[in-house]
Design a protein around this motif. Structure first.
Motif, PDB file in Angstrom:
ATOM      1  N   TYR A 197      47.769 130.172  23.092  1.00 54.23           N
ATOM      2  CA  TYR A 197      46.499 130.879  23.324  1.00 54.23           C
ATOM      3  C   TYR A 197      46.392 132.071  22.378  1.00 54.23           C
ATOM      4  O   TYR A 197      47.411 132.688  22.047  1.00 54.23           O
ATOM      5  CB  TYR A 197      46.413 131.349  24.783  1.00 54.23           C
ATOM      6  CG  TYR A 197      46.290 130.224  25.770  1.00 54.23           C
ATOM      7  CD1 TYR A 197      45.065 129.618  26.011  1.00 54.23           C
ATOM      8  CD2 TYR A 197      47.404 129.759  26.462  1.00 54.23           C
ATOM      9  CE1 TYR A 197      44.952 128.575  26.930  1.00 54.23           C
ATOM     10  CE2 TYR A 197      47.306 128.720  27.372  1.00 54.23           C
ATOM     11  CZ  TYR A 197      46.073 128.132  27.604  1.00 54.23           C
ATOM     12  OH  TYR A 197      45.962 127.099  28.503  1.00 54.23           O
ATOM     13  N   PRO A 198      45.168 132.365  21.929  1.00 55.58           N
ATOM     14  CA  PRO A 198      43.931 131.630  22.195  1.00 55.58           C
ATOM     15  C   PRO A 198      43.917 130.278  21.473  1.00 55.58           C
ATOM     16  O   PRO A 198      44.636 130.081  20.495  1.00 55.58           O
ATOM     17  CB  PRO A 198      42.835 132.551  21.656  1.00 55.58           C
ATOM     18  CG  PRO A 198      43.510 133.356  20.599  1.00 55.58           C
ATOM     19  CD  PRO A 198      44.930 133.547  21.044  1.00 55.58           C
TER      20      PRO A 198
ATOM     21  N   ILE B 139      40.969 126.786  20.634  1.00 53.29           N
ATOM     22  CA  ILE B 139      39.561 126.418  20.503  1.00 53.29           C
ATOM     23  C   ILE B 139      39.276 125.143  21.285  1.00 53.29           C
ATOM     24  O   ILE B 139      40.050 124.178  21.212  1.00 53.29           O
ATOM     25  CB  ILE B 139      39.187 126.193  19.022  1.00 53.29           C
ATOM     26  CG1 ILE B 139      39.403 127.462  18.194  1.00 53.29           C
ATOM     27  CG2 ILE B 139      37.746 125.689  18.890  1.00 53.29           C
ATOM     28  CD1 ILE B 139      38.502 128.611  18.561  1.00 53.29           C
TER      29      ILE B 139
ATOM     30  N   LYS C 119      36.152 122.480  21.280  1.00 50.66           N
ATOM     31  CA  LYS C 119      34.981 122.170  20.452  1.00 50.66           C
ATOM     32  C   LYS C 119      34.392 120.844  20.920  1.00 50.66           C
ATOM     33  O   LYS C 119      35.067 119.810  20.911  1.00 50.66           O
ATOM     34  CB  LYS C 119      35.411 122.080  18.988  1.00 50.66           C
ATOM     35  CG  LYS C 119      34.300 121.858  17.989  1.00 50.66           C
ATOM     36  CD  LYS C 119      34.847 121.734  16.550  1.00 50.66           C
ATOM     37  CE  LYS C 119      35.427 123.050  16.069  1.00 50.66           C
ATOM     38  NZ  LYS C 119      35.837 122.956  14.625  1.00 50.66           N
TER      39      LYS C 119
ATOM     40  N   TYR D 258      34.136 127.011  21.580  1.00 49.23           N
ATOM     41  CA  TYR D 258      34.520 128.039  22.533  1.00 49.23           C
ATOM     42  C   TYR D 258      35.928 128.555  22.240  1.00 49.23           C
ATOM     43  O   TYR D 258      36.849 127.764  22.018  1.00 49.23           O
ATOM     44  CB  TYR D 258      34.465 127.482  23.956  1.00 49.23           C
ATOM     45  CG  TYR D 258      33.218 126.670  24.235  1.00 49.23           C
ATOM     46  CD1 TYR D 258      31.994 127.301  24.461  1.00 49.23           C
ATOM     47  CD2 TYR D 258      33.252 125.276  24.232  1.00 49.23           C
ATOM     48  CE1 TYR D 258      30.835 126.556  24.695  1.00 49.23           C
ATOM     49  CE2 TYR D 258      32.106 124.527  24.466  1.00 49.23           C
ATOM     50  CZ  TYR D 258      30.897 125.169  24.694  1.00 49.23           C
ATOM     51  OH  TYR D 258      29.755 124.428  24.912  1.00 49.23           O
ATOM     52  N   LEU D 259      36.077 129.869  22.268  1.00 53.17           N
ATOM     53  CA  LEU D 259      37.385 130.498  22.121  1.00 53.17           C
ATOM     54  C   LEU D 259      37.969 130.694  23.516  1.00 53.17           C
ATOM     55  O   LEU D 259      37.392 131.391  24.347  1.00 53.17           O
ATOM     56  CB  LEU D 259      37.249 131.831  21.393  1.00 53.17           C
ATOM     57  CG  LEU D 259      38.547 132.580  21.100  1.00 53.17           C
ATOM     58  CD1 LEU D 259      39.423 131.774  20.144  1.00 53.17           C
ATOM     59  CD2 LEU D 259      38.242 133.960  20.510  1.00 53.17           C
TER      60      LEU D 259
ATOM     61  N   GLU E 173      40.961 132.020  25.855  1.00 53.83           N
ATOM     62  CA  GLU E 173      42.002 133.054  25.769  1.00 53.83           C
ATOM     63  C   GLU E 173      43.219 132.783  26.646  1.00 53.83           C
ATOM     64  O   GLU E 173      44.314 133.283  26.358  1.00 53.83           O
ATOM     65  CB  GLU E 173      41.399 134.415  26.172  1.00 53.83           C
ATOM     66  CG  GLU E 173      40.240 134.876  25.307  1.00 53.83           C
ATOM     67  CD  GLU E 173      40.696 135.475  23.983  1.00 53.83           C
ATOM     68  OE1 GLU E 173      41.917 135.494  23.727  1.00 53.83           O
ATOM     69  OE2 GLU E 173      39.832 135.915  23.212  1.00 53.83           O
TER      70      GLU E 173
ATOM     71  N   TYR F 267      43.836 127.683  17.085  1.00 56.73           N
ATOM     72  CA  TYR F 267      42.997 128.788  16.614  1.00 56.73           C
ATOM     73  C   TYR F 267      43.594 129.365  15.331  1.00 56.73           C
ATOM     74  O   TYR F 267      44.764 129.757  15.310  1.00 56.73           O
ATOM     75  CB  TYR F 267      42.900 129.863  17.689  1.00 56.73           C
ATOM     76  CG  TYR F 267      42.216 131.137  17.249  1.00 56.73           C
ATOM     77  CD1 TYR F 267      40.944 131.120  16.695  1.00 56.73           C
ATOM     78  CD2 TYR F 267      42.865 132.372  17.397  1.00 56.73           C
ATOM     79  CE1 TYR F 267      40.318 132.294  16.297  1.00 56.73           C
ATOM     80  CE2 TYR F 267      42.249 133.548  17.007  1.00 56.73           C
ATOM     81  CZ  TYR F 267      40.980 133.504  16.450  1.00 56.73           C
ATOM     82  OH  TYR F 267      40.360 134.656  16.059  1.00 56.73           O
TER      83      TYR F 267
ATOM     84  N   ALA G 100      43.708 132.281  13.400  1.00 59.87           N
ATOM     85  CA  ALA G 100      43.366 133.701  13.521  1.00 59.87           C
ATOM     86  C   ALA G 100      43.065 134.341  12.171  1.00 59.87           C
ATOM     87  O   ALA G 100      42.241 135.256  12.077  1.00 59.87           O
ATOM     88  CB  ALA G 100      44.517 134.446  14.202  1.00 59.87           C
TER      89      ALA G 100
ATOM     90  N   PHE H 109      39.328 134.478  11.278  1.00 64.48           N
ATOM     91  CA  PHE H 109      38.381 135.026  12.251  1.00 64.48           C
ATOM     92  C   PHE H 109      37.104 135.470  11.542  1.00 64.48           C
ATOM     93  O   PHE H 109      37.125 136.306  10.631  1.00 64.48           O
ATOM     94  CB  PHE H 109      38.987 136.230  12.973  1.00 64.48           C
ATOM     95  CG  PHE H 109      38.030 136.887  13.944  1.00 64.48           C
ATOM     96  CD1 PHE H 109      37.998 136.511  15.268  1.00 64.48           C
ATOM     97  CD2 PHE H 109      37.155 137.879  13.519  1.00 64.48           C
ATOM     98  CE1 PHE H 109      37.120 137.113  16.169  1.00 64.48           C
ATOM     99  CE2 PHE H 109      36.271 138.488  14.400  1.00 64.48           C
ATOM    100  CZ  PHE H 109      36.254 138.093  15.737  1.00 64.48           C
TER     101      PHE H 109
ATOM    102  N   PHE I  41      34.027 135.066  16.250  1.00 60.55           N
ATOM    103  CA  PHE I  41      35.074 134.280  15.593  1.00 60.55           C
ATOM    104  C   PHE I  41      34.483 133.177  14.734  1.00 60.55           C
ATOM    105  O   PHE I  41      35.124 132.666  13.822  1.00 60.55           O
ATOM    106  CB  PHE I  41      36.042 133.693  16.635  1.00 60.55           C
ATOM    107  CG  PHE I  41      35.475 132.550  17.450  1.00 60.55           C
ATOM    108  CD1 PHE I  41      35.741 131.237  17.106  1.00 60.55           C
ATOM    109  CD2 PHE I  41      34.694 132.803  18.578  1.00 60.55           C
ATOM    110  CE1 PHE I  41      35.238 130.181  17.858  1.00 60.55           C
ATOM    111  CE2 PHE I  41      34.189 131.758  19.342  1.00 60.55           C
ATOM    112  CZ  PHE I  41      34.464 130.443  18.976  1.00 60.55           C
ATOM    113  N   ARG I  42      33.220 132.823  14.995  1.00 58.99           N
ATOM    114  CA  ARG I  42      32.522 131.836  14.172  1.00 58.99           C
ATOM    115  C   ARG I  42      31.772 132.547  13.053  1.00 58.99           C
ATOM    116  O   ARG I  42      31.196 133.618  13.261  1.00 58.99           O
ATOM    117  CB  ARG I  42      31.528 131.040  15.021  1.00 58.99           C
ATOM    118  CG  ARG I  42      32.168 130.258  16.151  1.00 58.99           C
ATOM    119  CD  ARG I  42      31.145 129.837  17.180  1.00 58.99           C
ATOM    120  NE  ARG I  42      30.499 130.996  17.774  1.00 58.99           N
ATOM    121  CZ  ARG I  42      29.501 130.931  18.644  1.00 58.99           C
ATOM    122  NH1 ARG I  42      29.023 129.763  19.017  1.00 58.99           N
ATOM    123  NH2 ARG I  42      28.978 132.033  19.144  1.00 58.99           N
TER     124      ARG I  42
END
Length: 301
Positions: free
Chosen positions: A144-145, A147, A149, A160-161, A163, A185, A187, A190, A215-216
């Protein structure tokens, strides 16, 4: 003799943003001397008659030189190909790009650098999820985090991220029977990515997208766009990904690894081209139609 072509688009989409692209493509084709006809998908009625694939309605019996298929009506696309029509992009490539789970499966085992991806189990509508341990294992596998999708989505929506495990359970429960994937994810990327438009086996335009708050990096999610000169590695990855997906042209999105090495995000067979024109001045619509004309003239000569 001019080329005859159909520009097939989805008749249920009537927004100004969408129709601007259709008019743009149509105008470019006419300016190139093509006999180019705009056709909403519902005007082409696919039928099986006397055991043969045919089209009924106003276009019955017509066989154009090519079809610019600016839609995701996969069944219609396959039907037109069954009748012998040449589609740009092909039905299979549109299907592969439209379904993000298929994209990563298709590109697997070819040395493409991509986020670690796990396909979500199929869940039938209205039925409760059992076997939560599998989802917990997915969380442990990706960390974590992570994604989530949805496999069908555009403009950075339906991404969606997640956590923690509670958020994972909540989102999985909410999605119910919606098909989706889990992804590692990245990172280091970002709020930033690059869009490379590939036509044939060439990158014809590129832009850098950056968001300070999300983040997108998508412009529709608040990102800003800048002209960009891609590296050799980025161009090679984009061209190879588009090729493996089977596309004639595509918008390929790349992420940045920890050392800024390119990582595939997704391949878009029907990539919108207005933003990249506004950003770079490159008319991708013209490039795509030039590619089609050259391809067909090469086959006819």
């Amino acid at each position: 003799m001019s080329l005859t072509g159909w520009l097939v688009f989805n008749g249920s989409l009537s927004s100004e943003k969408f129709m601007e692209q259709i008019e743009w493509l149509h105008r470019e084709g006419l300016q190139m001397g093509m006999d180019f006809t705009k056709i909403p998908n519902h005007e082409l009625i696919p039928a099986i008659e006397d055991g043969r694939a045919v089209i009924k309605g106003g276009y019955e019996g017509i066989l154009p030189d090519f079809v610019f298929f600016w839609d995701k009506d996969i069944r219609l696309a396959y039907h037109l190909e069954k009748m012998g029509m040449k589609l740009f992009n092909s039905a299979r490539s549109i299907e592969v790009c439209d379904d993000k789970s298929l994209t990563f499966q298709e590109l697997a085992d070819h040395g493409i650098k991509m986020p670690k991806t796990i396909l979500a189990p199929k869940v039938f509508k209205g039925l409760k999820i059992s076997g939560w341990e599998s989802y917990h294992q997915i969380g442990r596998e990706l960390g974590y985090p992570l994604i989530i999708k949805e496999v069908y989505g555009s403009f950075g929506a339906q991404v969606y991220l997640i956590e923690n495990e509670d958020q994972l359970r909540s989102k999985v429960t909410e999605l119910e029977d919606t098909p989706y994937i889990f992804q590692e994810y990245i990172a280091s990327s970002f709020g930033r990515d690059v869009r490379l438009n590939v036509v044939g086996r060439e990158v014809v335009a590129a832009m850098y997208r950056k968001s300070e708050t999300d983040f997108r990096a998508n412009v529709t999610a608040g990102g800003k766009m800048y002209p960009f000169t891609p590296t050799k590695e980025q161009k090679e990855l984009a061209v190879r990904s588009a090729e493996l997906a089977g596309t004639d042209f595509a918008g390929v999105d790349l992420l940045f690894g920890e050392e800024d090495e390119p990582i595939l995000c997704e391949v878009n067979s029907n990539a919108h081209f207005k933003n990249i024109y506004d950003c770079t001045g490159v008319d991708v619509a013209n490039k795509m139609l030039e590619y089609i004309a050259n391809y067909l003239k090469g086959r006819m000569s």
